[in-house]
Design a protein around this motif. Structure first.
Motif, PDB file in Angstrom:
ATOM      1  N   UNK A 128       6.529  -8.480  -2.731  1.00  0.00           N
ATOM      2  CA  UNK A 128       5.122  -8.920  -3.007  1.00  0.00           C
ATOM      3  C   UNK A 128       4.097  -7.740  -2.532  1.00  0.00           C
ATOM      4  N   UNK A 129       4.233  -7.306  -1.183  1.00  0.00           N
ATOM      5  CA  UNK A 129       3.668  -6.271  -0.807  1.00  0.00           C
ATOM      6  C   UNK A 129       3.898  -4.828  -1.604  1.00  0.00           C
ATOM      7  N   UNK A 130       4.891  -4.607  -1.863  1.00  0.00           N
ATOM      8  CA  UNK A 130       5.243  -3.654  -2.499  1.00  0.00           C
ATOM      9  C   UNK A 130       4.559  -3.560  -4.037  1.00  0.00           C
ATOM     10  N   UNK A 131       4.667  -4.605  -4.554  1.00  0.00           N
ATOM     11  CA  UNK A 131       4.066  -4.858  -5.949  1.00  0.00           C
ATOM     12  C   UNK A 131       2.632  -4.533  -5.916  1.00  0.00           C
ATOM     13  N   UNK A 132       1.863  -5.186  -4.950  1.00  0.00           N
ATOM     14  CA  UNK A 132       0.486  -4.816  -4.543  1.00  0.00           C
ATOM     15  C   UNK A 132       0.078  -3.349  -4.315  1.00  0.00           C
ATOM     16  N   UNK A 133       0.970  -2.675  -3.450  1.00  0.00           N
ATOM     17  CA  UNK A 133       0.595  -1.205  -3.327  1.00  0.00           C
ATOM     18  C   UNK A 133       0.826  -0.498  -4.448  1.00  0.00           C
ATOM     19  N   UNK A 134       1.834  -0.826  -5.314  1.00  0.00           N
ATOM     20  CA  UNK A 134       2.119  -0.027  -6.533  1.00  0.00           C
ATOM     21  C   UNK A 134       0.861  -0.263  -7.649  1.00  0.00           C
ATOM     22  N   UNK A 135       0.448  -1.564  -7.466  1.00  0.00           N
ATOM     23  CA  UNK A 135      -0.731  -1.733  -8.301  1.00  0.00           C
ATOM     24  C   UNK A 135      -2.125  -1.240  -7.743  1.00  0.00           C
ATOM     25  N   UNK A 136      -2.306  -1.040  -6.523  1.00  0.00           N
ATOM     26  CA  UNK A 136      -3.314  -0.311  -6.080  1.00  0.00           C
ATOM     27  C   UNK A 136      -3.424   1.157  -6.275  1.00  0.00           C
ATOM     28  N   UNK A 137      -2.006   1.914  -6.197  1.00  0.00           N
ATOM     29  CA  UNK A 137      -2.110   3.291  -6.461  1.00  0.00           C
ATOM     30  C   UNK A 137      -2.209   3.406  -7.929  1.00  0.00           C
ATOM     31  N   UNK A 138      -1.978   2.619  -8.788  1.00  0.00           N
ATOM     32  CA  UNK A 138      -2.013   2.721 -10.228  1.00  0.00           C
ATOM     33  C   UNK A 138      -3.483   2.760 -10.481  1.00  0.00           C
ATOM     34  N   UNK A 139      -4.308   1.587  -9.831  1.00  0.00           N
ATOM     35  CA  UNK A 139      -5.689   1.683  -9.887  1.00  0.00           C
ATOM     36  C   UNK A 139      -6.489   2.574  -9.354  1.00  0.00           C
ATOM     37  N   UNK A 140      -5.848   3.254  -8.278  1.00  0.00           N
ATOM     38  CA  UNK A 140      -6.632   4.486  -7.623  1.00  0.00           C
ATOM     39  C   UNK A 140      -6.351   5.694  -8.694  1.00  0.00           C
ATOM     40  N   UNK A 141      -5.109   5.925  -9.178  1.00  0.00           N
ATOM     41  CA  UNK A 141      -5.040   6.790 -10.165  1.00  0.00           C
ATOM     42  C   UNK A 141      -5.989   6.635 -11.587  1.00  0.00           C
ATOM     43  N   UNK A 142      -6.147   5.641 -11.975  1.00  0.00           N
ATOM     44  CA  UNK A 142      -6.906   5.362 -13.013  1.00  0.00           C
ATOM     45  C   UNK A 142      -8.387   5.584 -12.727  1.00  0.00           C
ATOM     46  N   UNK A 143      -8.778   5.346 -11.771  1.00  0.00           N
ATOM     47  CA  UNK A 143     -10.197   5.358 -11.469  1.00  0.00           C
ATOM     48  C   UNK A 143     -10.523   6.962 -11.169  1.00  0.00           C
TER      49      UNK A 143
END
Length: 178
Positions: A128-143
């Motif tokens: 679950x934490x890994x999924x959250x970190x992956x999502x956050x990295x994706x969001x950061x790359x998008x921003x």
């Protein structure tokens, strides 16, 4: 106003006349016809006029998720609603992350779920934490790509910490604990 309804009465059955039975009796000597036999079945259907969105939510409520997803696809409705319900009902399985949580496009909702959810095992917590970190990295790359991340950013922008960065630090701090 109440929804419009149409009622349909369907009649089905077999009417066997004495003449037909007599011809059967001549063909099959062991068969002896009785009186006229009649079987009639009736079915009453109520057809309601409804909107695709009402039908969509009825399908979710009735746990007909496949049909709800088809309606969402056909009428441009939000598939996230189906996946959110499925996640809330099946979130004790690690496969639910890939089956439901990863398909939800509402990133803020997903991060909130990850933040408040208490997993039933260490392995599930790590996933679950890994999924959250992956999502956050994706969001950061998008921003960063949306803002045109360049070397001439002002010092003020660099000092500001985004919510995404705060969330990433929060989850990153948990990793050594696992």
């Amino acid at each position: 106003s109440p929804p419009k309804s149409i009622f349909v009465l369907e009649q089905s059955g077999a009417h066997l006349r004495k003449e037909v039975l007599s011809s059967v009796a001549q063909t099959l000597p062991w068969y002896s016809p009785g009186d006229e036999t009649s079987t009639v079945n009736y079915k009453l259907y109520q057809l309601l006029q409804t909107s695709p969105s009402i039908l969509f939510y009825q399908k979710i409520e009735n746990k007909e998720y496949g049909e709800a997803l088809l309606l969402a696809q056909r009428f441009g409705l939000d598939k996230d609603e189906v996946y959110k319900v499925q996640w809330s009902l099946n979130n004790c399985y690690s496969s639910a992350i890939n089956d439901y949580l990863s398909k939800i496009k509402d990133d803020a909702w997903v991060l909130e779920e990850i933040d408040k959810f208490v997993p039933n095992s260490l392995q599930f917590a790590e996933m679950l934490i890994q999924h959250g970190l992956t999502l956050l990295a994706h969001l950061k790359a998008q921003s960063m790509s949306a803002t045109g991340s360049s070397s001439n950013q002002s010092g003020e922008e660099e000092e500001q910490e985004t919510v995404t960065d705060k969330e990433k630090k929060k989850y990153s701090a948990l990793i050594p604990l696992l």
